[in-house]
Design a protein around this motif. Structure first.
Motif, PDB file in Angstrom:
ATOM      1  N   UNK A 171       0.818  -1.211   0.000  1.00 41.69           N
ATOM      2  CA  UNK A 171       0.000   0.000   0.000  1.00 41.69           C
ATOM      3  C   UNK A 171       0.853   1.263   0.000  1.00 41.69           C
ATOM      4  N   UNK A 172       2.013   1.203   0.641  1.00 35.80           N
ATOM      5  CA  UNK A 172       2.904   2.366   0.639  1.00 35.80           C
ATOM      6  C   UNK A 172       3.283   2.740  -0.792  1.00 35.80           C
ATOM      7  N   UNK A 173       3.524   1.738  -1.609  1.00 32.61           N
ATOM      8  CA  UNK A 173       3.855   1.998  -3.018  1.00 32.61           C
ATOM      9  C   UNK A 173       2.639   2.497  -3.799  1.00 32.61           C
ATOM     10  N   UNK A 174       1.516   1.817  -3.617  1.00 27.73           N
ATOM     11  CA  UNK A 174       0.332   2.136  -4.414  1.00 27.73           C
ATOM     12  C   UNK A 174      -0.277   3.486  -4.051  1.00 27.73           C
ATOM     13  N   UNK A 175      -0.228   3.849  -2.779  1.00 25.57           N
ATOM     14  CA  UNK A 175      -0.902   5.066  -2.333  1.00 25.57           C
ATOM     15  C   UNK A 175      -0.024   6.310  -2.344  1.00 25.57           C
ATOM     16  N   UNK A 176       1.262   6.152  -2.577  1.00 24.19           N
ATOM     17  CA  UNK A 176       2.167   7.311  -2.590  1.00 24.19           C
ATOM     18  C   UNK A 176       1.722   8.406  -3.560  1.00 24.19           C
ATOM     19  N   UNK A 177       1.278   8.080  -4.777  1.00 23.90           N
ATOM     20  CA  UNK A 177       0.834   9.149  -5.683  1.00 23.90           C
ATOM     21  C   UNK A 177      -0.376   9.929  -5.165  1.00 23.90           C
ATOM     22  N   UNK A 178      -1.076   9.358  -4.188  1.00 30.58           N
ATOM     23  CA  UNK A 178      -2.236  10.031  -3.604  1.00 30.58           C
ATOM     24  C   UNK A 178      -1.865  10.782  -2.310  1.00 30.58           C
ATOM     25  N   UNK A 179      -0.558  10.892  -2.024  1.00 31.99           N
ATOM     26  CA  UNK A 179      -0.086  11.548  -0.802  1.00 31.99           C
ATOM     27  C   UNK A 179      -0.597  10.862   0.466  1.00 31.99           C
ATOM     28  N   UNK A 180      -0.707   9.529   0.381  1.00 30.62           N
ATOM     29  CA  UNK A 180      -1.052   8.723   1.552  1.00 30.62           C
ATOM     30  C   UNK A 180       0.180   7.891   1.901  1.00 30.62           C
ATOM     31  N   UNK A 181       0.640   8.040   3.131  1.00 26.13           N
ATOM     32  CA  UNK A 181       1.884   7.430   3.580  1.00 26.13           C
ATOM     33  C   UNK A 181       1.559   6.301   4.551  1.00 26.13           C
ATOM     34  N   UNK A 182       2.194   5.152   4.340  1.00 28.62           N
ATOM     35  CA  UNK A 182       1.884   3.958   5.120  1.00 28.62           C
ATOM     36  C   UNK A 182       3.147   3.457   5.807  1.00 28.62           C
ATOM     37  N   UNK A 183       3.071   3.281   7.102  1.00 33.44           N
ATOM     38  CA  UNK A 183       4.209   2.771   7.858  1.00 33.44           C
ATOM     39  C   UNK A 183       3.776   1.739   8.873  1.00 33.44           C
ATOM     40  N   UNK A 184       4.758   1.049   9.448  1.00 28.35           N
ATOM     41  CA  UNK A 184       4.495  -0.035  10.392  1.00 28.35           C
ATOM     42  C   UNK A 184       5.385   0.122  11.615  1.00 28.35           C
ATOM     43  N   UNK A 185       4.817  -0.134  12.778  1.00 27.91           N
ATOM     44  CA  UNK A 185       5.580  -0.228  14.016  1.00 27.91           C
ATOM     45  C   UNK A 185       5.457  -1.664  14.505  1.00 27.91           C
ATOM     46  N   UNK A 186       6.595  -2.301  14.792  1.00 29.34           N
ATOM     47  CA  UNK A 186       6.617  -3.703  15.215  1.00 29.34           C
ATOM     48  C   UNK A 186       7.179  -3.799  16.632  1.00 29.34           C
ATOM     49  N   UNK A 187       6.302  -3.758  17.633  1.00 26.28           N
ATOM     50  CA  UNK A 187       6.782  -3.822  19.017  1.00 26.28           C
ATOM     51  C   UNK A 187       7.173  -5.244  19.427  1.00 26.28           C
ATOM     52  N   UNK A 188       8.024  -5.303  20.453  1.00 26.32           N
ATOM     53  CA  UNK A 188       8.200  -6.545  21.180  1.00 26.32           C
ATOM     54  C   UNK A 188       7.147  -6.609  22.273  1.00 26.32           C
ATOM     55  N   UNK A 189       7.367  -7.468  23.255  1.00 30.19           N
ATOM     56  CA  UNK A 189       6.385  -7.571  24.336  1.00 30.19           C
ATOM     57  C   UNK A 189       6.351  -6.255  25.097  1.00 30.19           C
ATOM     58  N   UNK A 190       5.143  -5.763  25.354  1.00 34.13           N
ATOM     59  CA  UNK A 190       4.965  -4.436  25.925  1.00 34.13           C
ATOM     60  C   UNK A 190       4.286  -4.523  27.290  1.00 34.13           C
ATOM     61  N   UNK A 191       4.721  -3.682  28.204  1.00 39.65           N
ATOM     62  CA  UNK A 191       4.222  -3.661  29.588  1.00 39.65           C
ATOM     63  C   UNK A 191       2.861  -2.989  29.633  1.00 39.65           C
ATOM     64  N   UNK A 192       1.816  -3.786  29.479  1.00 38.06           N
ATOM     65  CA  UNK A 192       0.453  -3.274  29.520  1.00 38.06           C
ATOM     66  C   UNK A 192      -0.281  -3.828  30.739  1.00 38.06           C
ATOM     67  N   UNK A 193      -1.469  -3.283  30.999  1.00 39.87           N
ATOM     68  CA  UNK A 193      -2.283  -3.777  32.106  1.00 39.87           C
ATOM     69  C   UNK A 193      -2.632  -5.248  31.903  1.00 39.87           C
ATOM     70  N   UNK A 194      -2.926  -5.621  30.671  1.00 39.56           N
ATOM     71  CA  UNK A 194      -3.285  -7.001  30.386  1.00 39.56           C
ATOM     72  C   UNK A 194      -2.119  -7.936  30.670  1.00 39.56           C
ATOM     73  N   UNK A 195      -0.903  -7.509  30.284  1.00 42.06           N
ATOM     74  CA  UNK A 195       0.279  -8.330  30.537  1.00 42.06           C
ATOM     75  C   UNK A 195       0.492  -8.517  32.029  1.00 42.06           C
ATOM     76  N   UNK A 196       0.297  -7.450  32.785  1.00 45.90           N
ATOM     77  CA  UNK A 196       0.493  -7.523  34.234  1.00 45.90           C
ATOM     78  C   UNK A 196      -0.469  -8.516  34.879  1.00 45.90           C
ATOM     79  N   UNK A 197      -1.668  -8.624  34.319  1.00 49.47           N
ATOM     80  CA  UNK A 197      -2.692  -9.498  34.901  1.00 49.47           C
ATOM     81  C   UNK A 197      -2.523 -10.952  34.479  1.00 49.47           C
TER      82      UNK A 197
END
Length: 252
Positions: A171-197
């Motif tokens: 999508x980053x390639x296809x949508x670039x001419x429309x000024x739409x930018x697509x990116x990804x964030x790939x986290x590792x395990x994150x300290x959330x309330x659900x993880x704590x429980x």
């Protein structure tokens, strides 16, 4: 990175990474739409904690195809335009191939892909339609290190996130001419309330050993990467996948 009067839609926004991202955008002047599926109490708490004004809650089950179009339509009707979509909602189901029956196995694959891939793909479609009408925008998809390292106890989760990465770069390639930018964030395990429980002390200790920092990511650290990819300054980073895993998994 400021977002004065920018309109931001975040899925899975009631807790964890979604909540931290919503707070970060609101602190930068954005108007935030919080999508959630069922936890009214958590969503209301997050909504009330957001700084600034003009935010809105959107209760929609995005695993249902029709709900994705309705969510984008509701958002645009409320705010007039969609500047940033953050596909954060996701699920994971344990389904070890050597210990579950076939019904459990197929259920895990179907439900995981419904939310982690198909919902994100459908929201990207409807968001792109809206953004093309207003001159562009940003889409940030939240993936996982599991897309790269493998998830032996949750293979559908790893596969769905790998597919999400591939879709995002297409999508980053296809949508670039429309000024739409697509990116990804790939986290590792994150300290959330659900993880704590849900984590046992042993599981927690094993996770802490994975990173040389001897800790898990904080939701705010993942949110920072999301804000970067949603910023105008990151336009030429379209197609990028940012790892936020504390060097727990390094890929070439």
């Amino acid at each position: 990175m400021d977002f004065p009067n920018k309109t931001i839609l975040i899925t899975g926004a009631s807790r964890g990474i979604g909540k931290a991202t919503a707070m970060a955008f609101a602190e930068k002047g954005a108007k935030v739409g919080l999508n959630y599926r069922s936890n009214d109490e958590a969503a209301e708490i997050t909504f009330k904690e957001l700084p600034g004004e003009g935010h809105q809650l959107f209760k929609r089950d995005i695993s249902q195809k029709s709900e994705t179009e309705a969510l984008i339509n509701d958002f645009v009707k409320e705010f007039g335009r969609l500047d940033v979509l953050v596909n954060n909602a996701g699920i994971s189901i344990f389904h070890e191939i050597d210990s579950v029956d076939f019904e459990h196995w197929t259920h895990a694959w179907e439900k995981t892909f419904e939310t982690n891939l198909f919902a994100a793909a459908n929201l990207c479609y409807w968001a792109a339609q809206a953004m093309m009408k207003t001159g562009g925008g940003h889409i940030v998809n939240v993936s996982s290190r599991g897309a790269f390292r493998g998830e032996p106890t949750k293979p559908a989760y790893g596969a769905s996130k790998a597919a999400l990465n591939a879709m995002s770069q297409s999508l980053a390639k296809k949508l670039a001419p429309h000024n739409i930018y697509v990116g990804v964030v790939a986290p590792g395990f994150t300290e959330t309330e659900m993880a704590a429980k849900t984590l046992t002390p042993e599981e927690r200790e094993n996770l802490l050993r994975e990173s040389p920092f001897k800790r898990m990511a904080q939701p705010e650290e993942v949110a920072h990467a999301i804000l970067f990819l949603a910023s105008d300054e990151a336009a030429y980073s379209s197609g990028t996948i940012i790892d936020v895993n504390g060097a727990s998994y390094l890929r070439s």
